[in-house]
Design an enzyme around this catalytic site. Structure first.
Site, mmCIF file in Angstrom:
data_model
loop_
_atom_site.group_PDB
_atom_site.id
_atom_site.type_symbol
_atom_site.label_atom_id
_atom_site.label_comp_id
_atom_site.label_asym_id
_atom_site.label_seq_id
_atom_site.Cartn_x
_atom_site.Cartn_y
_atom_site.Cartn_z
ATOM 1 N N CYS A 228 0.792 -1.234 0.000
ATOM 2 C CA CYS A 228 0.000 0.000 0.000
ATOM 3 C C CYS A 228 0.824 1.283 0.000
ATOM 4 O O CYS A 228 0.724 2.095 -0.921
ATOM 5 C CB CYS A 228 -0.929 0.020 1.221
ATOM 6 S SG CYS A 228 -1.937 -1.446 1.433
ATOM 7 N N HIS B 158 -2.659 6.728 4.251
ATOM 8 C CA HIS B 158 -1.523 5.823 4.513
ATOM 9 C C HIS B 158 -0.197 6.368 3.979
ATOM 10 O O HIS B 158 0.666 5.612 3.528
ATOM 11 C CB HIS B 158 -1.800 4.430 3.926
ATOM 12 C CG HIS B 158 -1.129 3.329 4.702
ATOM 13 N ND1 HIS B 158 -1.134 2.012 4.298
ATOM 14 C CD2 HIS B 158 -0.411 3.357 5.862
ATOM 15 C CE1 HIS B 158 -0.467 1.267 5.159
ATOM 16 N NE2 HIS B 158 -0.024 2.058 6.119
#
Length: 587
Positions: free
Chosen positions: A81, A142
């Site tokens: 990610c 993130h």
């Protein structure tokens, strides 16, 4: 006069007949379109209908593909990610920004870490903001939050070109849902629990021995031992024992609105925010980046979709995400913006093969492609869905097999917005507009470099004159158990150390003939074997000369939990709030 008017009308009608489509396309291209980006989390290329899945229902994503352009060789710049999203936002390989790790922590671990997307990186949101766009991010970030204090927000979306943010500054984890096994550093937590129990048992043994006279030891030593054991326990349990409070939070701009977040209403809140953003900015131009929390574990799915798919909880979660895509697309149409919006759908990397609960598969399916999430070289970790739509500008129902990258979105939308790419750095993405419109037949990418963390695992060479797609693997993960196709014993495949195999000469495949990477070529089976490897080797040398040393944002120091950096809606450590109760509604 009547005759002249009639002749002019006739000429205009004839011109419209002959060139109307071209003029309409030019007019559309001259204006700045709205930009709508959908990015799924951990979705496999084999999970949606337009890529061959006939058991999970994804009618809305499939509609995008029918009305637009589908890419069959769309490649993420990283198989996890944090680095993949950094590359997507900046159009650059994550190793250039310091978002590639040389240790075992390959993604950000805490909201209260100090690492994140550096301030000197220029995102596409920043460039579109400069072109008069209103920019919004709904969903997962993130990319870090703070650097030195709990409110400096140096890595926050609003510090990287977004005018509005609503969502998770972190990512979903099993820890975010009650009664789920811990996902964050699970192996380390198990060891810390074991060490704490050993220390506790030792203290109890010493105390019992002292009381019964079996052990001659001073009470001061037992007290010191007890104190040290307590400090050790507090040092790790203060972070790992409260992951739900520290990481599972929602923010609106700079304010924490839920801590911890209530998963049963998160999807409806995200949908509400996306629809509201489109309505507020319908006069445009706007950039809306919808960064789904779906389909990452724990796969929390609302009751409306539970048990409705043929693939258990994972299928339910995919179908809920597709429904959300449909509602957002419907809002575009309701506002009359469909034909003036450039829309994109993709996943940040391949499906997570090792995500399982007993016999239940909780991760995605990567179709015919080997490997999955965490694997920097194998196709299953990096080949993802890629769909573009812009009615009247991009030809509907088109399929493109050329190699493209998530990094290409950066220069593509900057071009559409009338912006100029930064000239002081390497941009690895390429403008896809000519390819998407059919004006170019070949991708501008000759080589794509496939990293696992900061380690180069494979390289793809697009030999344009022959149509071959050569791929050389320098490093591959060791599967557990052997031949299983994933690292089930580890939870995710490593990038270095004993968990990988180095290949000399590299494993070589021609993806145009063997997309599943099932049969490696050799000098005996491929006459061009040595020539291809020399060509790729020279490309690697040239690529490495373009790299410069930068601070590593995912160093151990940067990823560890730092209480003074913890976002908190109260006075730390009393961090809990629910500011959404009065604003929620059923969607």
């Amino acid at each position: 006069v009547i005759l002249l008017c009639f002749r002019r009308y006739l000429l205009m009608a004839l011109t419209s007949c002959l060139f109307g489509n071209t003029f309409g396309l030019s007019a559309a291209m001259d204006s700045k379109p709205n930009i709508l980006l959908f990015l799924a989390d951990d979705l496999g290329i084999g999970d949606i209908g337009c890529y061959g899945n006939n058991t999970i229902r994804t009618p809305n994503i499939d509609r995008l593909a029918r009305e637009g352009v589908k890419l069959t060789q769309h490649i993420a710049a990283a198989p996890l990610c944090t680095p993949s999203r950094a590359a997507f936002l900046t159009g650059r390989y994550p190793i250039r920004s310091g978002m590639a790790s040389s240790n075992g922590y390959r993604a950000l671990q805490w909201n209260a870490g100090s690492g994140g997307l550096p301030a000197n990186e220029t995102t596409f949101a920043r460039l579109l903001q400069q072109q008069g766009y209103t920019t919004g991010l709904i969903g997962k970030w993130h990319q870090g939050v703070n650097c030195e204090s709990s409110n400096d927000h140096c890595h926050h979306p609003l510090s990287h070109g977004f005018d509005y943010f609503y969502g998770m500054p972190f990512t979903l984890l099993n820890n975010c849902q009650e009664n789920k096994p811990p996902e964050l550093d699970a192996a380390l937590q198990a060891k810390l629990w074991l060490y704490s129990q050993i220390i506790m048992l030792a203290v109890l043994t010493l105390t019992a021995g002292k009381l019964t006279g079996l052990i001659s030891i001073r009470w001061k030593i037992i007290a010191c031992f007890t104190l040290l054991g307590g400090l050790f326990f507090i040092s790790w349990y203060s972070s790992y024992g409260f992951v739900q409070y520290w990481n599972c939070i929602l923010m609106r701009n700079h304010d924490v609105t839920e801590q911890p977040m209530r998963l049963e209403r998160t999807a409806s809140l995200m949908l509400k925010e996306a629809v509201s953003f489109i309505k507020r900015n319908r006069h445009g131009p706007f950039l809306l980046f919808v960064s789904f929390l779906h389909v990452h574990t724990p796969l929390f799915t609302t009751a409306k979709f539970l048990g409705k798919s043929r693939h258990g909880l994972y299928g339910d979660n995919v179908e809920e995400m597709d429904w959300m895509v449909g509602r957002i697309l419907d809002s575009l149409e309701k506002q009359g913006l469909k034909n003036h919006t450039f829309t994109y759908f993709a996943s940040d990397h391949g499906g997570h093969l090792e995500a399982q609960a007993g016999a239940a598969q909780l991760g995605g399916w990567n179709g015919i492609y080997k490997g999955g999430k965490g694997m920097g070289g194998w196709e299953g970790g990096i080949r993802v869905p890629g769909v573009f739509r812009w009615p009247g500008v991009l030809p509907a129902g088109t399929v493109i097999d050329e190699p493209t990258s998530l990094m290409d979105v950066y220069p593509t939308i900057v071009h559409l917005a009338g912006g100029i790419l930064p000239q002081d750095r390497v941009i690895d993405g390429r403008n896809l507009v000519p390819l998407l419109q059919g004006k170019a037949q070949k991708s501008e990418h000759e080589f794509l470099f496939h990293y696992c963390g900061s380690y180069l695992h494979a390289v793809r060479w697009h030999q344009k004159d022959s149509g071959a797609i050569w791929k050389a693997h320098y490093v591959t993960p060791v599967f557990h158990p052997p031949g299983a196709g994933a690292c089930y014993a580890k939870g995710i495949c490593p990038c270095f150390g004993e968990g990988v195999t180095h290949h000399d000469p590299p494993l070589l495949f021609d993806l145009s003939r063997d997309p599943s990477e099932a049969q490696p070529l050799s000098a005996d089976t491929e006459p061009l074997f040595d020539t291809v490897l020399r060509k790729i080797g020279r490309a690697v040398e040239e690529h490495r000369r373009t790299l410069t040393a930068v601070p590593e944002q995912l160093s151990v120091y940067n990823v560890v939990w730092k209480p003074w950096l913890q976002p908190c809606c109260g006075t730390f450590p009393f961090c809990w709030c629910d500011k959404e109760s009065d604003s929620t509604r059923s969607w």
